[in-house]
Design an enzyme around this catalytic site. Sequence first.
Site, PDB file in Angstrom:
ATOM      1  N   PRO A 232       0.846  -1.209   0.000  1.00 55.54           N
ATOM      2  CG  PRO A 232       0.101  -0.935   2.208  1.00 55.54           C
ATOM      3  CD  PRO A 232       0.848  -1.880   1.320  1.00 55.54           C
ATOM      4  CG  ASP A 402       5.653   0.229   2.673  1.00 54.00           C
ATOM      5  OD1 ASP A 402       4.457   0.199   2.996  1.00 54.00           O
ATOM      6  OD2 ASP A 402       6.404  -0.770   2.710  1.00 54.00           O
ATOM      7  CG  HIS A 403      -0.017   4.851   3.882  1.00 53.60           C
ATOM      8  ND1 HIS A 403       0.264   5.333   5.144  1.00 53.60           N
ATOM      9  CD2 HIS A 403      -1.033   5.631   3.404  1.00 53.60           C
ATOM     10  CE1 HIS A 403      -0.539   6.337   5.418  1.00 53.60           C
ATOM     11  NE2 HIS A 403      -1.334   6.546   4.377  1.00 53.60           N
ATOM     12  NE  ARG A 404       4.033  -2.689   3.682  1.00 49.80           N
ATOM     13  CZ  ARG A 404       4.711  -3.682   3.091  1.00 49.80           C
ATOM     14  NH1 ARG A 404       4.316  -4.939   3.246  1.00 49.80           N
ATOM     15  NH2 ARG A 404       5.776  -3.422   2.352  1.00 49.80           N
ATOM     16  CB  ILE A 405       6.915   1.874   7.834  1.00 49.94           C
ATOM     17  CG1 ILE A 405       7.536   2.127   6.443  1.00 49.94           C
ATOM     18  CG2 ILE A 405       6.836   0.378   8.125  1.00 49.94           C
ATOM     19  CD1 ILE A 405       8.985   1.684   6.337  1.00 49.94           C
TER      20      ILE A 405
END
Length: 431
Positions: A232, A402-405
Amino acid sequence: MSIHEVFMPALSSTMTEGKIVSWVKSPGDKVEKGETVVVVESDKADMDVETFYEGFLAHIIVEAGETAPVGSAIAFIAETEAEIEQAKSLANSGGAAATTTSSPEPVAATASVATPALASQNGSNHKEGRLVASPRARKLAKEFKVDLTTLQGSGPHGRIVAEDVEALSNKGKQPTPVAPPAPVPTSTPVASPAPRTPASAPVAAAVPGQTVPLTTFQNAVVRNMVATISVPVFRVGYTITTDGLDKLYKQIKSKGVTMTALLAKAVAVTLQKHPLLNASYSDQGIVYHSDINISVAVAMDDGGLITPVLQNADAVDIYSLSRTWKSLVERARTKQLQPQEYNSGTFTLSNLGMFGVDKFDAILPPGQGSILAIGASRPQVVATPDGLFGLRQQMQVNITSDHRIIYGAHAAAFLQDLAKLIETNPQSLTM
């Protein structure tokens, strides 16, 4: 009977198959342990492959131009001439040579560049008479009549690279071996163009209505891009005024400084304040990298894409960084980069400004947290602080993260600081 298989080696962590560029040895030729027998095209570079065995190249299974999966047999080596015919019969019958040896090696070939497997075996460029040198270094050694055995390689794990041979030929004498310098050479300027318009060879070779197979490089790009679909991501754009940077570039361009190096340096220095943008995601958590290594996308002449890495770009001076970049580009286009020179990046730049592109979105590379897309710098009419209008050079940049982090505020703060550095203090990039 002692007949051994030469296997297709894994020349990079992402390689699943290799293409035979050329066979250095012909069937029936004598081969020594550690001698180059074949040149293989991996998903990133051309590398010469050495044999672990001494004997005769008995039979070639995979011819030049053909591909084979990693770990599959590509040739047979017989220890004696008398066994050559037996090896041919074995190949024709489809048998495996491993069954004919008392204690077969799991892999019968290794890349002459310093892969992790080779590094664990050898800390220098000599071992049991084996000489580890790049193909270009060997070619230059023949031209300059340089004895490679007198050199201590400056490449990773002692590998002799072209710069070692060139340095020696410039001195005009054989030196005593010295301790190797840093893995990435930064002191030897190599004339090379900056990233340019991709060569039109693949397009020119195409025929309407015909399907043209993807090259090894193009297949690698496909695999990497597909791997990013599950990540994502989000994108943030920013406008940066470049008048100060352009002025600085004109002042120091004659000293060999490239705009690519200036942009990489500016990004690297800004990343010092934003370690999260230099980090990457893992199942165990956020991986904060100890070094700031800037990858820069370069189009290959055969239609592929590779990202040479400016290692420790925040700590290296701009002049050395520019020399390193020129060397990396030249060796990237001749497929002579070593693995750590294209797979150690922690943040990527993709610059299409030289094509006149105003703005674009870049696809996040696997294993990284961010990539910055850079557009062309153009004159724009802007409102000045004193309420008037003025003409300023401005470029559009877009970061994909990276929208996870990494969240929107993190990316925005990074771009804000990058713009502040370029607009108000570009001179600091030369310090």
